[in-house]
Design a protein around this motif. Structure first.
Motif, mmCIF file in Angstrom:
data_model
loop_
_atom_site.group_PDB
_atom_site.id
_atom_site.type_symbol
_atom_site.label_atom_id
_atom_site.label_comp_id
_atom_site.label_asym_id
_atom_site.label_seq_id
_atom_site.Cartn_x
_atom_site.Cartn_y
_atom_site.Cartn_z
ATOM 1 N N ALA A 1 121.049 41.343 85.439
ATOM 2 C CA ALA A 1 121.756 40.261 86.125
ATOM 3 C C ALA A 1 120.990 38.943 86.008
ATOM 4 O O ALA A 1 121.577 37.898 85.723
ATOM 5 C CB ALA A 1 121.970 40.620 87.589
ATOM 6 N N ARG A 2 119.689 38.990 86.210
ATOM 7 C CA ARG A 2 118.868 37.764 86.139
ATOM 8 C C ARG A 2 118.862 37.174 84.728
ATOM 9 O O ARG A 2 118.978 35.960 84.548
ATOM 10 C CB ARG A 2 117.450 38.070 86.585
ATOM 11 C CG ARG A 2 116.570 36.861 86.635
ATOM 12 C CD ARG A 2 115.261 37.192 87.282
ATOM 13 N NE ARG A 2 114.360 36.067 87.185
ATOM 14 C CZ ARG A 2 113.055 36.180 87.104
ATOM 15 N NH1 ARG A 2 112.487 37.356 87.163
ATOM 16 N NH2 ARG A 2 112.308 35.110 86.999
ATOM 17 N N THR B 1 115.767 41.959 85.728
ATOM 18 C CA THR B 1 117.032 42.677 85.743
ATOM 19 C C THR B 1 118.021 42.085 84.742
ATOM 20 O O THR B 1 117.914 40.921 84.344
ATOM 21 C CB THR B 1 117.682 42.632 87.133
ATOM 22 O OG1 THR B 1 117.990 41.274 87.454
ATOM 23 C CG2 THR B 1 116.773 43.238 88.192
ATOM 24 N N LEU C 1 111.223 32.148 82.960
ATOM 25 C CA LEU C 1 112.359 32.150 83.869
ATOM 26 C C LEU C 1 111.928 31.633 85.228
ATOM 27 O O LEU C 1 110.802 31.892 85.672
ATOM 28 C CB LEU C 1 112.917 33.570 84.036
ATOM 29 C CG LEU C 1 113.504 34.204 82.784
ATOM 30 C CD1 LEU C 1 113.929 35.636 83.094
ATOM 31 C CD2 LEU C 1 114.678 33.406 82.267
ATOM 32 N N TYR D 1 120.106 26.701 78.625
ATOM 33 C CA TYR D 1 119.545 27.847 77.914
ATOM 34 C C TYR D 1 119.458 27.599 76.406
ATOM 35 O O TYR D 1 120.350 27.034 75.801
ATOM 36 C CB TYR D 1 120.403 29.089 78.163
ATOM 37 C CG TYR D 1 119.927 30.279 77.378
ATOM 38 C CD1 TYR D 1 118.774 30.951 77.757
ATOM 39 C CD2 TYR D 1 120.599 30.694 76.241
ATOM 40 C CE1 TYR D 1 118.312 32.033 77.028
ATOM 41 C CE2 TYR D 1 120.141 31.785 75.508
ATOM 42 C CZ TYR D 1 119.005 32.440 75.896
ATOM 43 O OH TYR D 1 118.545 33.495 75.175
ATOM 44 N N THR E 1 121.169 37.609 82.437
ATOM 45 C CA THR E 1 122.517 37.136 82.127
ATOM 46 C C THR E 1 122.776 35.772 82.743
ATOM 47 O O THR E 1 123.344 34.885 82.094
ATOM 48 C CB THR E 1 123.558 38.163 82.612
ATOM 49 O OG1 THR E 1 123.298 39.415 81.974
ATOM 50 C CG2 THR E 1 124.970 37.721 82.281
ATOM 51 N N VAL E 2 122.348 35.577 83.973
ATOM 52 C CA VAL E 2 122.491 34.272 84.622
ATOM 53 C C VAL E 2 121.756 33.212 83.818
ATOM 54 O O VAL E 2 122.281 32.124 83.563
ATOM 55 C CB VAL E 2 121.978 34.309 86.082
ATOM 56 C CG1 VAL E 2 121.798 32.914 86.647
ATOM 57 C CG2 VAL E 2 122.930 35.124 86.946
ATOM 58 N N GLN E 3 120.538 33.524 83.390
ATOM 59 C CA GLN E 3 119.757 32.563 82.612
ATOM 60 C C GLN E 3 120.436 32.237 81.289
ATOM 61 O O GLN E 3 120.519 31.087 80.896
ATOM 62 C CB GLN E 3 118.348 33.112 82.347
ATOM 63 C CG GLN E 3 117.476 32.198 81.532
ATOM 64 C CD GLN E 3 117.225 30.863 82.206
ATOM 65 O OE1 GLN E 3 117.070 30.802 83.422
ATOM 66 N NE2 GLN E 3 117.190 29.799 81.441
ATOM 67 N N ARG E 4 120.934 33.263 80.612
ATOM 68 C CA ARG E 4 121.583 33.044 79.316
ATOM 69 C C ARG E 4 122.836 32.193 79.456
ATOM 70 O O ARG E 4 123.181 31.426 78.554
ATOM 71 C CB ARG E 4 121.926 34.369 78.660
ATOM 72 C CG ARG E 4 122.483 34.157 77.251
ATOM 73 C CD ARG E 4 122.832 35.424 76.573
ATOM 74 N NE ARG E 4 123.844 36.120 77.339
ATOM 75 C CZ ARG E 4 124.209 37.359 77.127
ATOM 76 N NH1 ARG E 4 123.626 38.075 76.191
ATOM 77 N NH2 ARG E 4 125.134 37.920 77.854
ATOM 78 N N ASN E 5 123.511 32.271 80.580
ATOM 79 C CA ASN E 5 124.733 31.497 80.800
ATOM 80 C C ASN E 5 124.476 30.100 81.345
ATOM 81 O O ASN E 5 125.406 29.325 81.526
ATOM 82 C CB ASN E 5 125.678 32.267 81.722
ATOM 83 C CG ASN E 5 126.188 33.531 81.066
ATOM 84 O OD1 ASN E 5 126.264 33.625 79.843
ATOM 85 N ND2 ASN E 5 126.524 34.519 81.872
ATOM 86 N N ALA E 6 123.226 29.754 81.613
ATOM 87 C CA ALA E 6 122.883 28.424 82.136
ATOM 88 C C ALA E 6 123.072 27.371 81.049
ATOM 89 O O ALA E 6 122.840 27.633 79.863
ATOM 90 C CB ALA E 6 121.444 28.410 82.625
#
Length: 77
Positions: A54-55, A52, A74, A65, A57-62
């Motif tokens: 959302a998933r 998704t 992931l 990353y 985006t969360v990873q990219r903002n970690a």
């Protein structure tokens, strides 16, 4: 009587990607296709799940990353 419209998400209508695609490319594809999920496929072009927006985006903002992270790398969850 007017029939009700039903909206649903189907894996058949989502773009399919190989799980070795990078998160950056997957996000770019989602933006271009204007979708909120992609169907993941393995090297045999067999569907293995969904990813998704959302998933990703969360990873990219970690904080850990990098632009080389692939969708298959992931964390599960």
């Amino acid at each position: 009587m007017t029939p009700a419209r039903t909206q649903y998400h189907s894996m058949a209508h989502a773009p399919r990607i190989c799980d070795d695609m990078t998160v950056e490319v997957a996000l770019s594809l989602m933006a271009g296709a204007q979708v909120d999920h992609l169907v993941l496929c393995d090297e045999d072009d067999q569907s293995t799940g969904l990813v998704t927006l959302a998933r990703l985006t969360v990873q990219r903002n970690a904080p850990t990353y990098t632009d080389r992270v692939r969708v298959r790398d992931l964390p599960k969850g």
